[in-house]
Design an enzyme around this catalytic site. Structure first.
Site, mmCIF file in Angstrom:
data_model
loop_
_atom_site.group_PDB
_atom_site.id
_atom_site.type_symbol
_atom_site.label_atom_id
_atom_site.label_comp_id
_atom_site.label_asym_id
_atom_site.label_seq_id
_atom_site.Cartn_x
_atom_site.Cartn_y
_atom_site.Cartn_z
ATOM 1 N N LYS A 90 0.855 -1.201 0.000
ATOM 2 C CA LYS A 90 0.000 0.000 0.000
ATOM 3 C C LYS A 90 0.878 1.233 0.000
ATOM 4 O O LYS A 90 1.795 1.348 0.812
ATOM 5 C CB LYS A 90 -0.883 -0.013 1.269
ATOM 6 C CG LYS A 90 -1.778 1.205 1.420
ATOM 7 C CD LYS A 90 -3.150 0.958 0.823
ATOM 8 C CE LYS A 90 -3.950 2.230 0.629
ATOM 9 N NZ LYS A 90 -3.654 2.960 -0.630
ATOM 10 N N GLN A 111 7.239 4.080 3.738
ATOM 11 C CA GLN A 111 5.835 3.670 3.799
ATOM 12 C C GLN A 111 5.648 2.410 4.649
ATOM 13 O O GLN A 111 4.629 2.254 5.320
ATOM 14 C CB GLN A 111 5.328 3.433 2.366
ATOM 15 C CG GLN A 111 3.827 3.419 2.224
ATOM 16 C CD GLN A 111 3.212 4.811 2.178
ATOM 17 O OE1 GLN A 111 3.725 5.679 1.487
ATOM 18 N NE2 GLN A 111 2.146 5.023 2.901
ATOM 19 N N LYS A 114 5.588 3.676 8.231
ATOM 20 C CA LYS A 114 4.408 4.528 8.454
ATOM 21 C C LYS A 114 3.150 3.667 8.568
ATOM 22 O O LYS A 114 2.336 3.831 9.459
ATOM 23 C CB LYS A 114 4.277 5.484 7.268
ATOM 24 C CG LYS A 114 3.088 6.421 7.351
ATOM 25 C CD LYS A 114 2.904 7.199 6.061
ATOM 26 C CE LYS A 114 4.232 7.757 5.590
ATOM 27 N NZ LYS A 114 4.073 8.900 4.707
ATOM 28 N N LYS A 126 5.285 1.964 -3.152
ATOM 29 C CA LYS A 126 5.209 3.311 -3.729
ATOM 30 C C LYS A 126 5.423 3.192 -5.226
ATOM 31 O O LYS A 126 6.028 2.222 -5.691
ATOM 32 C CB LYS A 126 6.292 4.216 -3.123
ATOM 33 C CG LYS A 126 5.984 5.696 -3.219
ATOM 34 C CD LYS A 126 4.982 6.163 -2.193
ATOM 35 C CE LYS A 126 4.560 7.585 -2.440
ATOM 36 N NZ LYS A 126 3.790 8.133 -1.302
ATOM 37 N N ASP A 166 -0.348 10.947 -4.513
ATOM 38 C CA ASP A 166 0.815 11.590 -3.891
ATOM 39 C C ASP A 166 1.027 12.862 -4.715
ATOM 40 O O ASP A 166 0.073 13.327 -5.380
ATOM 41 C CB ASP A 166 2.043 10.655 -3.925
ATOM 42 C CG ASP A 166 3.205 11.168 -3.068
ATOM 43 O OD1 ASP A 166 3.169 10.984 -1.849
ATOM 44 O OD2 ASP A 166 4.146 11.788 -3.610
ATOM 45 N N THR A 210 -4.640 13.626 5.461
ATOM 46 C CA THR A 210 -3.213 13.770 5.796
ATOM 47 C C THR A 210 -2.978 15.080 6.556
ATOM 48 O O THR A 210 -2.316 15.102 7.600
ATOM 49 C CB THR A 210 -2.343 13.703 4.523
ATOM 50 O OG1 THR A 210 -2.728 12.558 3.767
ATOM 51 C CG2 THR A 210 -0.877 13.600 4.870
HETATM 52 P P1 NDP Z 1 0.376 17.885 -4.186
HETATM 53 O O1 NDP Z 1 0.844 17.560 -5.549
HETATM 54 O O2 NDP Z 1 -1.075 18.024 -3.919
HETATM 55 O O3 NDP Z 1 1.085 19.224 -3.670
HETATM 56 C C1 NDP Z 1 2.459 19.352 -3.629
HETATM 57 C C2 NDP Z 1 2.788 20.769 -3.231
HETATM 58 O O4 NDP Z 1 4.185 20.879 -3.002
HETATM 59 C C3 NDP Z 1 2.455 21.783 -4.321
HETATM 60 O O5 NDP Z 1 2.089 23.007 -3.725
HETATM 61 C C4 NDP Z 1 3.775 21.899 -5.085
HETATM 62 O O6 NDP Z 1 3.938 23.122 -5.742
HETATM 63 C C5 NDP Z 1 4.772 21.789 -3.939
HETATM 64 N N1 NDP Z 1 6.039 21.226 -4.418
HETATM 65 C C6 NDP Z 1 6.223 20.075 -5.089
HETATM 66 N N2 NDP Z 1 7.515 19.905 -5.393
HETATM 67 C C7 NDP Z 1 8.147 20.965 -4.881
HETATM 68 C C8 NDP Z 1 9.494 21.377 -4.859
HETATM 69 N N3 NDP Z 1 10.456 20.636 -5.440
HETATM 70 N N4 NDP Z 1 9.789 22.529 -4.227
HETATM 71 C C9 NDP Z 1 8.819 23.269 -3.652
HETATM 72 N N5 NDP Z 1 7.524 22.937 -3.642
HETATM 73 C C10 NDP Z 1 7.196 21.815 -4.246
HETATM 74 O O7 NDP Z 1 1.031 16.763 -3.241
HETATM 75 P P2 NDP Z 1 0.582 16.323 -1.782
HETATM 76 O O8 NDP Z 1 0.114 17.493 -1.017
HETATM 77 O O9 NDP Z 1 -0.274 15.125 -1.918
HETATM 78 O O10 NDP Z 1 1.971 15.801 -1.190
HETATM 79 C C11 NDP Z 1 2.891 16.664 -0.539
HETATM 80 C C12 NDP Z 1 3.856 15.843 0.299
HETATM 81 O O11 NDP Z 1 3.115 15.080 1.272
HETATM 82 C C13 NDP Z 1 4.703 14.819 -0.468
HETATM 83 O O12 NDP Z 1 5.944 14.685 0.172
HETATM 84 C C14 NDP Z 1 3.911 13.530 -0.278
HETATM 85 O O13 NDP Z 1 4.744 12.384 -0.422
HETATM 86 C C15 NDP Z 1 3.450 13.701 1.165
HETATM 87 N N6 NDP Z 1 2.289 12.902 1.558
HETATM 88 C C16 NDP Z 1 1.101 13.007 0.888
HETATM 89 C C17 NDP Z 1 0.012 12.284 1.306
HETATM 90 C C18 NDP Z 1 -1.323 12.449 0.690
HETATM 91 O O14 NDP Z 1 -2.292 11.882 1.227
HETATM 92 N N7 NDP Z 1 -1.474 13.193 -0.382
HETATM 93 C C19 NDP Z 1 0.128 11.301 2.404
HETATM 94 C C20 NDP Z 1 1.391 11.346 3.102
HETATM 95 C C21 NDP Z 1 2.420 12.096 2.655
HETATM 96 P P3 NDP Z 1 3.406 23.332 -7.255
HETATM 97 O O15 NDP Z 1 1.950 23.601 -7.124
HETATM 98 O O16 NDP Z 1 4.209 24.461 -7.740
HETATM 99 O O17 NDP Z 1 3.702 22.048 -7.961
#
Ligand code: NDP
Length: 449
Positions: A90, A111, A114, A126, A166, A210
């Site tokens: 998962k 993961q 977690k 993943k 993700d 999350t």
């Molecule tokens: P999204 O794609 O919804 O959002 C990602 C955000 O981070 C966007 O605002 C993006 O900006 C920004 N971002 C991405 N890459 C970079 C970078 N290199 N530098 C600066 N900003 C960056 O992803 P999520 O919110 O789902 O995921 C965010 C984090 O949380 C990841 O690490 C993911 O692995 C982790 N996570 C997510 C879960 C989930 O349920 N979604 C669960 C557990 C962990 P822009 O809009 O410019 O692309």
């Protein structure tokens, strides 16, 4: 560090030389678990660590698709089925140009731990692709997702491997992936993907889980130290799924979120961020956070550069990195401490470098590690799977109250493991130890497989 751990860590570094993020994730876990290995000598004989760092299976595949100009584009797809010790594989799918084997391996490794912390029966995996969804039309996204699923469907299933979202994979992408999976399988296997829209088998509160879960964990961690979120100022990096719902819950708990960002830059709004506007810009228009200052000229916007994240420049009580890996380094940590930060909580996976974590902890900053603090998303995915199996829906309140209970339990387990193994208040060690103990015991009982 215990000599067995050291030996396996050195071997892992040699075997995976081109995978810095994976080595970073393994080192972080291995740095914490000496007290457990010291009292379980049999783990060396059973090669527990060697087995834990080697994925059960890695699938790498070609993803050819047609863009709107009818040109053929080829991306690379990945699925790493890391561990099925305690349940079906998962973990989410990430679509981002930076995706490579090292990044997917580090995410898959994290993961496993977690998912164990959630207390639910889910293994670790993943996947993703170096496909960049930015600037693509809906039809391009659909054609890419369909091609990705044309290979992935052979490897997943509700009792085998259950992907979710993700970075770059939200409800839109999950919808296209699920549609193609259903067509190829000729069966309605709802629990084969999570993060689905509620119109066809998704769980209420999964979208929020999350971010909300992170805030429940922060609340518990602060409470254990006699503190609370009320009236605290908060900076949140990112403005995606995790960041937006972390912001929503932080505000509901009485905090004031003053800064958010995206990959181009950060917005600071002294009076408090207008979250409805952020949702409009990022969730509806899929625009840039910079557009915020068109509506609020009194807010400030600073561009990022490759080595500079403006989001950590501000004076705040609480910092929540919710964007991506290694986005908060030692220099950022020093600035946050200088400005009086009292707590840092990882919403993203491995957003803080190891030296940043050590520095923050050495300065008495409360630190909530990703494995524990952002586990609410996958926990709610598991609740989505159980609703699909039961062919039943829980209300939003029912799911949220289960999520809250799970996050409280995760915090308590981290707190207890840290205390039991002589590192009270160190929740990084607590999370690693609590998860590792369960996984090692499960491995011991299942034989050499
Ligand atoms: P999204 O794609 O919804 O959002 C990602 C955000 O981070 C966007 O605002 C993006 O900006 C920004 N971002 C991405 N890459 C970079 C970078 N290199 N530098 C600066 N900003 C960056 O992803 P999520 O919110 O789902 O995921 C965010 C984090 O949380 C990841 O690490 C993911 O692995 C982790 N996570 C997510 C879960 C989930 O349920 N979604 C669960 C557990 C962990 P822009 O809009 O410019 O692309």
């Amino acid at each position: 560090m215990n000599s067995y751990i050291n030996k396996v860590l050195e071997e892992t570094k040699i075997k995976n030389q081109d995978e810095p993020e994976f080595i970073q994730a393994v080192s972080e876990v291995f740095n914490s678990i000496s007290p457990v290995i010291d009292v379980h000598e049999e783990y060396e004989r059973l090669a527990v660590l060697e087995r834990m760092v080697e994925p059960e299976r890695i699938v790498i595949f070609r993803v050819p698709w047609l863009n709107d100009k009818n040109e053929i584009v080829v991306n690379r797809g990945y699925r790493i089925q890391f561990s099925s010790l305690i349940g079906p594989y998962k973990g989410g799918l990430r679509f981002h140009p930076s995706v490579n084997l090292s990044i997917i391996k580090f995410l898959g490794f994290e993961q496993i731990f977690k998912n164990a912390l959630t207390g639910l029966p889910i293994g670790g995996a993943k996947g993703g692709s170096d496909f960049d969804p930015k600037g693509k039309s809906d039809f391009e996204i659909m054609r890419f997702c369909q091609s990705f699923m044309n290979e992935l469907y052979r490897h997943i299933g509700q009792d085998v491997d259950v992907p979710a979202g993700d970075i770059g994979v939200g409800a839109r992408e999950i919808g296209y992936l699920f549609g193609q999976y259903k067509k190829l399988r000729n069966a309605y296997e709802g629990g084969a993907l999570t993060g689905k829209d509620v119109t066809y088998g998704g769980s209420l509160a999964r979208k929020e889980a999350t971010g909300y879960g992170l805030l429940y964990y922060m609340r518990e961690m602060l409470k254990a130290d006699g503190k609370s979120l009320k009236d605290k100022t908060v900076a949140i990096s990112g403005s995606g799924n995790v960041a937006i719902y972390a912001c929503e819950k932080a505000m509901a708990m009485g905090a004031k979120v003053v800064a958010m960002s995206d990959s181009n830059g950060a917005v600071y709004h002294k009076n408090g961020i207008d979250l409805d506007l952020i949702k409009q810009i990022k969730e509806v228009k899929r625009g840039r956070i910079k557009e915020y200052i068109n509506v609020y000229p009194d807010a400030m916007y600073i561009e990022s550069t490759p080595n500079f994240s403006p989001i950590w420049e501000y004076s705040v009580d609480i910092a929540l990195p919710c964007a991506t890996q290694n986005e908060l380094n030692l220099e950022d940590a020093k600035k946050l401490v200088e400005h009086g930060v009292m707590a840092v909580g990882e919403g993203a996976n491995m957003p803080c470098t190891y030296d940043a974590i050590e520095y923050l902890q050495s300065k008495g900053v409360l630190f909530a590690p990703a494995k524990a603090a952002n586990a609410g998303g996958v926990a709610t995915s598991a609740i989505e799977m159980s609703q699909n199996s039961m062919r039943y829906y829980y209300t939003f309140e029912e799911v949220e109250s289960k999520l809250e209970r799970i996050m409280i339990n995760i915090f308590k387990n981290c707190e207890k493991a840290a205390k039991d193994y002589g590192c009270e208040g160190n929740y990084v060690a607590g999370a690693n130890i609590a998860a590792f103990k369960q996984l090692a015991e499960a491995m011991k009982m299942q034989g050499v497989v």
